[in-house]
Design a protein around this motif. Structure first.
Motif, PDB file in Angstrom:
ATOM      1  N   VAL A 103       0.841  -1.197   0.000  1.00  0.00           N
ATOM      2  CA  VAL A 103       0.000   0.000   0.000  1.00  0.00           C
ATOM      3  C   VAL A 103       0.878   1.250   0.000  1.00  0.00           C
ATOM      4  O   VAL A 103       0.623   2.205  -0.759  1.00  0.00           O
ATOM      5  CB  VAL A 103      -0.972  -0.020   1.206  1.00  0.00           C
ATOM      6  N   LYS A 104       1.927   1.235   0.828  1.00  0.00           N
ATOM      7  CA  LYS A 104       2.845   2.382   0.865  1.00  0.00           C
ATOM      8  C   LYS A 104       3.530   2.561  -0.487  1.00  0.00           C
ATOM      9  O   LYS A 104       3.658   3.684  -0.988  1.00  0.00           O
ATOM     10  CB  LYS A 104       3.897   2.193   1.962  1.00  0.00           C
ATOM     11  N   LEU A 105       3.965   1.432  -1.055  1.00  0.00           N
ATOM     12  CA  LEU A 105       4.632   1.483  -2.354  1.00  0.00           C
ATOM     13  C   LEU A 105       3.674   2.012  -3.422  1.00  0.00           C
ATOM     14  O   LEU A 105       4.057   2.832  -4.256  1.00  0.00           O
ATOM     15  CB  LEU A 105       5.146   0.091  -2.735  1.00  0.00           C
ATOM     16  N   LYS A 106       2.416   1.579  -3.377  1.00  0.00           N
ATOM     17  CA  LYS A 106       1.416   2.067  -4.335  1.00  0.00           C
ATOM     18  C   LYS A 106       1.217   3.566  -4.155  1.00  0.00           C
ATOM     19  O   LYS A 106       1.120   4.310  -5.130  1.00  0.00           O
ATOM     20  CB  LYS A 106       0.097   1.323  -4.154  1.00  0.00           C
ATOM     21  N   GLN A 107       1.177   3.991  -2.888  1.00  0.00           N
ATOM     22  CA  GLN A 107       1.014   5.429  -2.636  1.00  0.00           C
ATOM     23  C   GLN A 107       2.208   6.209  -3.182  1.00  0.00           C
ATOM     24  O   GLN A 107       2.046   7.284  -3.776  1.00  0.00           O
ATOM     25  CB  GLN A 107       0.838   5.685  -1.136  1.00  0.00           C
TER      26      GLN A 107
ATOM     27  N   ALA B 298       4.520   9.536  -7.230  1.00  0.00           N
ATOM     28  CA  ALA B 298       5.519   9.752  -8.281  1.00  0.00           C
ATOM     29  C   ALA B 298       4.833   9.968  -9.630  1.00  0.00           C
ATOM     30  O   ALA B 298       5.237  10.842 -10.416  1.00  0.00           O
ATOM     31  CB  ALA B 298       6.472   8.566  -8.351  1.00  0.00           C
ATOM     32  N   ARG B 299       3.771   9.173  -9.893  1.00  0.00           N
ATOM     33  CA  ARG B 299       3.034   9.318 -11.152  1.00  0.00           C
ATOM     34  C   ARG B 299       2.420  10.714 -11.226  1.00  0.00           C
ATOM     35  O   ARG B 299       2.475  11.362 -12.277  1.00  0.00           O
ATOM     36  CB  ARG B 299       1.942   8.253 -11.234  1.00  0.00           C
ATOM     37  N   GLU B 300       1.850  11.169 -10.113  1.00  0.00           N
ATOM     38  CA  GLU B 300       1.292  12.525 -10.091  1.00  0.00           C
ATOM     39  C   GLU B 300       2.389  13.553 -10.318  1.00  0.00           C
ATOM     40  O   GLU B 300       2.185  14.547 -11.027  1.00  0.00           O
ATOM     41  CB  GLU B 300       0.578  12.784  -8.764  1.00  0.00           C
ATOM     42  N   GLY B 301       3.576  13.280  -9.688  1.00  0.00           N
ATOM     43  CA  GLY B 301       4.706  14.191  -9.895  1.00  0.00           C
ATOM     44  C   GLY B 301       5.134  14.212 -11.347  1.00  0.00           C
ATOM     45  O   GLY B 301       5.406  15.280 -11.915  1.00  0.00           O
TER      46      GLY B 301
END
Length: 192
Positions: A111-115, A120-123
């Motif tokens: 879950v943390k990795l997905k977040q 990162a994707r949003e960045g």
């Protein structure tokens, strides 16, 4: 006459002693004979009937005790088997609890990795949006804004832009900053 009575008594005692000895050693079995004689006597017949009922009850009690002992042994064996199974189940439950705990930890990490990936994707989406905005601007205007950013960030933004647009922006930057950004691009230095 006293002698005859005494002789008869001694003879009877000898016969009784001999019968007891033969009965004890197993040579003869006087019990069935004694029971037959008693049955012939009307006064003893009811007592003999009670005796037979008592024998039957004793035999039934002994059979029931034997059955209870067998069942008790089976129950003890079953209890041991159940204890063994309970221990095995407890061990499996502990193993399952450990596995569940490990699974929960891995789930939390995922879950943390997905977040982090989403962030990162949003960045990256934001960077792509910024690149698109800077690409649409005039080189001089984009260079004014980029001169306020760190050179590493400018190099990162220019790296994925169209070469003509990136060249136009670089040409409008301070020469010292442009040289530093070019050096970073040549050594493939990325944003930390």
């Amino acid at each position: 006459m006293k002698r005859w009575i005494l002789a008869i008594l001694i003879l009877l005692m000898a016969i009784v002693s001999a019968a007891i000895m033969l009965q004890a050693t197993g040579v003869i079995d006087l019990k069935p004979m004694a029971i037959q004689r008693m049955e012939a006597m009307p006064a003893l017949a009811p007592h003999l009937q009670i005796y037979r009922v008592g024998l039957a009850a004793r035999q039934e009690i002994e059979e029931m005790e034997a059955k209870i002992d067998r069942e008790k042994g089976e129950l003890i064996q079953r209890e041991l088997e159940l204890d063994t199974r309970a221990e095995a189940l407890t061990a499996k439950e502990n193993e399952l609890a450990r596995s569940r705990s490990e699974f929960e930890q891995e789930k939390e990490e995922l879950v943390k990795l997905k977040q982090e990936i989403d962030a990162a994707r949003e960045g990256f989406l934001e960077l792509d949006r910024l690149r698109a905005i800077y690409s649409e601007m005039k080189g001089k205007d984009a260079a004014k804004i980029m001169s306020q950013l760190r050179p590493e960030m400018v190099a990162f933004l220019l790296a994925e832009m169209d070469p003509e647009v990136a060249g136009d922006i670089l040409s409008n930057l301070d020469p010292k900053t442009a040289a530093e950004i070019t050096r970073m691009a040549l050594t493939n230095k990325k944003l930390p």
